[in-house]
Design a protein around this motif. Structure first.
Motif, short mmCIF file in Angstrom:
data_model
loop_
_atom_site.label_atom_id
_atom_site.label_comp_id
_atom_site.label_asym_id
_atom_site.label_seq_id
_atom_site.Cartn_x
_atom_site.Cartn_y
_atom_site.Cartn_z
N LEU A 256 0.82 -1.22 -0.18
CA LEU A 256 0.02 0.05 0.03
C LEU A 256 0.87 1.16 -0.07
N ALA A 257 0.45 2.40 -0.72
CA ALA A 257 1.03 3.81 -0.41
C ALA A 257 0.05 4.39 0.50
N SER A 258 0.58 5.18 0.95
CA SER A 258 -0.07 6.37 2.07
C SER A 258 -0.40 7.68 1.21
N PRO A 259 -1.43 8.28 1.53
CA PRO A 259 -1.77 9.49 0.86
C PRO A 259 -0.66 10.52 1.13
N ASN A 260 -0.06 10.33 2.21
CA ASN A 260 1.21 11.26 2.60
C ASN A 260 2.45 10.93 2.15
N ASP A 261 2.64 9.53 1.50
CA ASP A 261 3.87 9.41 0.84
C ASP A 261 4.10 10.53 -0.22
N ILE B 201 6.17 -2.57 -11.25
CA ILE B 201 4.56 -2.40 -11.16
C ILE B 201 4.22 -1.11 -11.66
N GLY B 202 3.12 -0.63 -11.99
CA GLY B 202 2.65 0.49 -12.66
C GLY B 202 1.45 0.89 -11.59
N VAL B 203 1.02 0.35 -10.35
CA VAL B 203 -0.13 0.91 -9.69
C VAL B 203 0.22 0.20 -8.19
N LEU B 204 -0.48 1.30 -7.28
CA LEU B 204 -0.29 0.88 -6.13
C LEU B 204 -1.80 1.41 -5.49
N PRO B 205 -2.20 0.36 -4.48
CA PRO B 205 -3.57 0.84 -3.95
C PRO B 205 -2.99 1.85 -2.77
N VAL B 206 -3.75 2.74 -2.49
CA VAL B 206 -3.59 3.98 -1.41
C VAL B 206 -4.46 3.74 -0.19
N GLY B 207 -3.97 3.30 1.05
CA GLY B 207 -4.74 3.19 2.23
C GLY B 207 -4.38 4.19 3.28
N GLU B 208 -5.49 4.39 4.02
CA GLU B 208 -5.49 4.98 5.16
C GLU B 208 -6.46 4.87 6.29
N ASN B 209 -5.89 4.69 7.54
CA ASN B 209 -6.85 4.30 8.68
C ASN B 209 -7.30 2.94 8.31
N ASP B 210 -6.78 2.03 7.70
CA ASP B 210 -7.20 0.54 7.50
C ASP B 210 -8.47 0.91 6.34
N ARG B 211 -8.47 1.67 5.66
CA ARG B 211 -9.45 1.68 4.43
C ARG B 211 -8.71 2.21 3.13
N LEU B 212 -9.23 1.36 2.01
CA LEU B 212 -8.68 1.75 0.67
C LEU B 212 -9.18 3.12 0.17
N VAL B 213 -8.57 4.17 0.14
CA VAL B 213 -8.86 5.52 -0.19
C VAL B 213 -8.61 5.98 -1.51
N GLY B 214 -7.75 5.04 -2.29
CA GLY B 214 -7.48 5.62 -3.76
C GLY B 214 -6.44 4.80 -4.49
N MET B 215 -6.08 5.07 -5.62
CA MET B 215 -5.09 4.31 -6.41
C MET B 215 -4.28 5.20 -7.03
N ILE B 216 -2.95 5.02 -6.93
CA ILE B 216 -1.77 5.75 -7.76
C ILE B 216 -1.25 5.02 -8.85
N THR B 217 -1.43 5.52 -10.13
CA THR B 217 -0.69 4.89 -11.16
C THR B 217 0.60 5.62 -11.63
N ASP B 218 1.50 5.10 -12.38
CA ASP B 218 2.45 5.79 -12.89
C ASP B 218 2.19 6.75 -13.77
N ARG B 219 0.88 6.52 -14.36
CA ARG B 219 0.21 7.52 -15.34
C ARG B 219 -0.31 8.73 -14.59
N ASP B 220 -0.91 8.44 -13.60
CA ASP B 220 -1.44 9.50 -12.42
C ASP B 220 -0.24 10.46 -12.14
N ILE B 221 0.87 9.80 -11.79
CA ILE B 221 2.21 10.56 -11.45
C ILE B 221 2.44 11.67 -12.75
N MET B 222 2.44 11.11 -13.89
CA MET B 222 2.89 12.03 -15.11
C MET B 222 1.78 13.04 -15.38
N THR B 223 0.47 12.65 -15.49
CA THR B 223 -0.44 13.50 -15.89
C THR B 223 -1.07 14.34 -14.84
#
Length: 144
Positions: A13-18, A32-54
């Protein structure tokens, strides 16, 4: 066949604060090109290599920006006991190549990709789903 039979279980998992730089290095190290994002034991998002670029680099942000600034917040997921056929059709419809997999308690247990389905299930059915994923348009097109 169930999603649990084809999914990848070793998920970080990635953290929203990473920082985006930290996450990009982790993606590179694991190929890999994607990591789920977790916070407080919940899935709150996804981050992809494309998200980082765009959503970051193309907007003038740097590697010190936080994951929360670039992640996809509208998380689509499937259940580990869903049928692979239904999930790959859904992936085609919503135009995504990967989905987080949760158990019935909505706890992350893996990620399923179209590549997983092609290798372990049915290459022809997965190829048909990929045609939907690569169709122009959909919710991932930016109007900016």
């Amino acid at each position: 066949m169930k999603v649990a039979d084809v999914m990848s279980r070793n998920v970080q998992l990635a953290s929203p604060n990473d920082t985006l730089g930290e996450v990009a290095k982790r993606m590179t190290a694991r190929d890999i090109g994607v990591l789920p994002v977790g916070e407080n034991d919940r899935l709150v998002g996804m981050i992809t290599d494309r998200d980082i670029m765009t959503r970051a680099i193309a907007q003038g942000r740097d590697g010190q920006s936080c994951v929360r600034d670039a992640m996809t917040r509208d998380v689509k997921y499937c259940f580990e006991d869903d049928s692979v056929d239904g999930v790959i059709q859904n992936m085609s419809d919503i135009q995504v190549r990967r989905l987080p997999v949760v158990n019935r308690n909505k706890r992350l247990v893996g990620i399923v990709s179209l590549a997983d389905a092609a290798r372990k299930y049915d290459p022809a059915a997965t190829g048909a789903a990929m045609c939907g994923v690569v169709e122009p348009g959909g919710s991932h097109v930016s109007s900016a």
